[in-house]
Scaffold this active site. Structure first.
Site, PDB file in Angstrom:
ATOM      1  N   ASN A 107      62.709  10.643  78.873  1.00  0.00           N
ATOM      2  CA  ASN A 107      63.403  11.549  79.803  1.00  0.00           C
ATOM      3  C   ASN A 107      64.187  10.757  80.850  1.00  0.00           C
ATOM      4  O   ASN A 107      64.000  10.920  82.066  1.00  0.00           O
ATOM      5  CB  ASN A 107      62.392  12.498  80.475  1.00  0.00           C
ATOM      6  CG  ASN A 107      61.873  13.557  79.508  1.00  0.00           C
ATOM      7  OD1 ASN A 107      62.278  13.602  78.339  1.00  0.00           O
ATOM      8  ND2 ASN A 107      60.979  14.410  79.968  1.00  0.00           N
TER       9      ASN A 107
ATOM     10  N   GLU B  92      66.813   8.452  76.450  1.00  0.00           N
ATOM     11  CA  GLU B  92      66.597   9.815  75.966  1.00  0.00           C
ATOM     12  C   GLU B  92      67.516  10.787  76.694  1.00  0.00           C
ATOM     13  O   GLU B  92      67.728  10.680  77.908  1.00  0.00           O
ATOM     14  CB  GLU B  92      65.136  10.243  76.158  1.00  0.00           C
ATOM     15  CG  GLU B  92      64.863  11.580  75.503  1.00  0.00           C
ATOM     16  CD  GLU B  92      63.402  11.982  75.523  1.00  0.00           C
ATOM     17  OE1 GLU B  92      63.033  12.838  74.701  1.00  0.00           O
ATOM     18  OE2 GLU B  92      62.634  11.449  76.347  1.00  0.00           O
TER      19      GLU B  92
ATOM     20  N   HIS C  45      65.258  18.822  81.933  1.00  0.00           N
ATOM     21  CA  HIS C  45      63.988  19.050  81.255  1.00  0.00           C
ATOM     22  C   HIS C  45      63.809  20.556  81.106  1.00  0.00           C
ATOM     23  O   HIS C  45      63.520  21.251  82.088  1.00  0.00           O
ATOM     24  CB  HIS C  45      62.844  18.429  82.059  1.00  0.00           C
ATOM     25  CG  HIS C  45      61.601  18.244  81.246  1.00  0.00           C
ATOM     26  ND1 HIS C  45      60.359  18.127  81.797  1.00  0.00           N
ATOM     27  CD2 HIS C  45      61.408  18.147  79.906  1.00  0.00           C
ATOM     28  CE1 HIS C  45      59.457  17.963  80.841  1.00  0.00           C
ATOM     29  NE2 HIS C  45      60.078  17.985  79.684  1.00  0.00           N
TER      30      HIS C  45
ATOM     31  N   GLU D 197      67.286  14.806  72.254  1.00  0.00           N
ATOM     32  CA  GLU D 197      66.366  15.923  72.068  1.00  0.00           C
ATOM     33  C   GLU D 197      67.247  17.163  72.183  1.00  0.00           C
ATOM     34  O   GLU D 197      67.660  17.567  73.262  1.00  0.00           O
ATOM     35  CB  GLU D 197      65.263  15.909  73.126  1.00  0.00           C
ATOM     36  CG  GLU D 197      64.146  16.876  72.791  1.00  0.00           C
ATOM     37  CD  GLU D 197      63.007  16.802  73.790  1.00  0.00           C
ATOM     38  OE1 GLU D 197      62.586  17.880  74.248  1.00  0.00           O
ATOM     39  OE2 GLU D 197      62.547  15.703  74.113  1.00  0.00           O
TER      40      GLU D 197
END
Length: 546
Positions: free
Chosen positions: A112, A141, A156, A190
């Site tokens: 993250n 990421e 997030h 992601e």
């Protein structure tokens, strides 16, 4: 060269060494300096030329230089210089073989990366990518979600963390990717975006990264192995799901939305997106899929499934809890798996404060992409900084032979009988200029030396505490260690302040690989909690191993 003035105790220790080798003469001749280099510093390749070059570098008194000898002040300058640092200065440049497949390296990896604080309400910031890249991080990421006005955003998901634009992240990566290292950067996506916004992502990746983006496999790579860091210099790779050929497209999109949420350990992390599912998107994900060359994300099922079904250009991700279970139950199989495939480990979803696990437990099984929250300071990041300080800080460190051998099975969870252990003697002699707390009160310092390697090698030992002395504490403490797999081992020197009978506080630390440890009389440069130099704070030690 360090400009600090040695405190009286350090000066006295070095003076004693100088007098031993000067044998009553007023200066130290080159031949006596060479004897010191051989006998104490174990600089076995040093010759008379080496000794004379040190005199040229550190001696400022003209008559001594002309007679090829060293005064005490010159010897002190040498002993306080980088030449006598505990970290092997040859390892401050890339020195390892960079022509092995990517699977053969530990690769500095961030989790993250966009976050500057916790996982729930922390700020997302472009600076987090810059900081990680400047620390030598090579795997970043990016959590991608649909944003307003057809602009994908990074944050997030399902939390109150702030959002930044995907295109700004890619622009930042393009600007800073190769500032401190020429070796490839892996962007771990992601991906939660709709088909339309995935096409926008693909457009930015191609238009912003240009020639730096590796879009197709290299022509010469036919060995069934991944290319090497040298093959991929100045290239950026996309790690994402990739569609299989049309006949298998349905099976491909059923694999799951992104590798982190695939994992059963992470079911409690966050709910699935309601507005889009990969099954409905079908092979319209092609725009992004086409940009994946060597780092195709697939779901981990089992080691035997990977052995029979996984291709060399496919990689898996798993949460720390699942990885820990596998390492404990099947360490040798994990090591073999990581000889053939890239595996990424990431922190548990329950670590909402952005805390980190100990990365050593996953390096022990040969996992390449052991991802940490780079914004979180403390012991796990100290180990990461220590591991990747090696090999010129380029973000790629060659895994030791014990993890790559096809002949001998290696299980890091078992004690390594049959290996002759390496004996390490560390004498923690003294400290100098230790930083005092804001209160201004002098420290009651002690030094803790920690070994981090396979389980049976990991231990720690403390010196006694010296009362009320920050400037020049003297311990003269011997510590003996037996290490069965030194090539996996990190050594962490930690200066601490004894604040109570059973309590102490961090003062400074320094971590390095055992393989970068220099023998002899050496100084240890202390770093703060955030990894910054505390110069002139240092420790003075004697190191011996055989």
């Amino acid at each position: 060269m360090r400009k600090s003035k040695a405190p009286s105790s350090r000066r006295a220790e070095i003076q004693h060494l100088y007098q031993c080798y000067a044998s009553g003469q007023t200066t130290l001749p080159a031949c006596a300096l060479l004897r010191f280099l051989h006998k104490e510093q174990m600089e076995l390749t040093a010759n008379e030329e080496t000794a004379e070059s040190l005199i040229d570098r550190y001696e400022i008194e003209e008559t001594a230089r002309e007679s090829k000898s060293m005064t005490f002040e010159g010897f002190l300058r040498y002993m306080e210089s980088k030449d006598c640092c505990v970290f092997d200065q040859a390892h401050t440049s890339v020195y390892q073989d960079m022509d092995q497949p990517l699977t053969s390296y530990f690769i500095s990896s961030s989790h993250n990366t966009y976050l500057t604080g916790d996982q729930l309400v922390g700020k997302s910031h472009l600076d987090a990518y810059v900081c990680a890249l400047r620390k030598g991080c090579r795997c970043l990421e990016i959590d991608c979600w649909d944003g307003p006005d057809m602009e994908p955003v990074v944050y997030h998901g399902y939390t109150l963390t702030t959002k930044i634009l995907f295109k700004d992240v890619i622009t930042t990566v393009e600007q800073h990717a190769f500032e401190v290292s020429a070796y490839p950067v892996i962007l771990s996506l992601e991906n939660h975006c709709s088909q339309e916004q995935q096409e926008v992502m693909a457009h930015y990746l191609v238009s912003v990264l240009g020639d730096k983006l590796l879009r197709t496999p290299l022509a010469h790579s036919t060995t069934g192995d991944l290319p090497s860091p040298n093959d991929l210099k100045y290239k950026i790779l996309i790690k994402n799901k990739k569609l299989k050929p049309k006949t298998e497209a349905e099976e491909s999109v059923d694999e799951g939305e992104d590798e982190e949420e695939d994992d059963e350990e992470e079911e409690d992390q966050q709910p699935k997106a309601k507005f889009w599912s990969p099954r409905k998107a079908g092979s319209k994900m092609k725009a992004l899929s086409d940009l994946v060359a060597y780092t195709r994300s697939v779901k981990f099922v089992s080691f035997s499934h990977s052995k029979d079904n996984q291709n060399f250009n496919e990689n898996t991700s798993m949460a720390e809890k699942k990885a820990r279970k596998l390492a404990k139950a099947s360490g040798a199989d994990f090591v073999l798996h990581n000889q053939r495939f890239l595996s990424r480990i990431y922190p548990a979803g329950s670590r909402t404060s952005s805390s980190n696990y100990n990365p050593q437990e996953f390096w022990n099984v040969g996992s390449q992409l052991v991802a940490l929250n780079f914004q979180s300071l403390g012991f796990p990041m100290d180990l990461n900084d220590g591991r990747f300080q090696d090999n010129g800080g380029c973000g790629y460190v060659l895994k030791p032979a014990v993890l790559m051998s096809g002949q001998r099975s290696f299980d890091p969870t078992c004690s390594q009988r049959g290996l002759r252990p390496t004996h390490l003697l560390l004498k923690v002699i003294s400290g100098s200029n230790l930083p005092v707390p804001r209160s201004g009160k002098a420290l009651d310092p002690f030094v803790r030396v920690e070994l981090h390697g396979i389980q049976s090698d990991s231990c720690r030992k403390n010196t006694h505490t010296v009362k009320n002395n920050s400037l020049s504490p003297h311990w003269d403490a011997d510590m003996n260690f037996n290490i069965s797999v030194p090539e996996l081992c990190l050594i962490r020197f930690c200066a601490r302040d004894q604040t109570g009978l059973l309590s102490s506080e961090f003062v400074g630390q320094y971590t390095l690989p055992f393989t970068s440890l220099k023998r002899g009389y050496r100084w240890v440069p202390l770093r703060s909690r955030d990894g910054c130099s505390l110069d002139p704070a240092s420790l003075f030690v004697f190191v011996w191993y055989s």
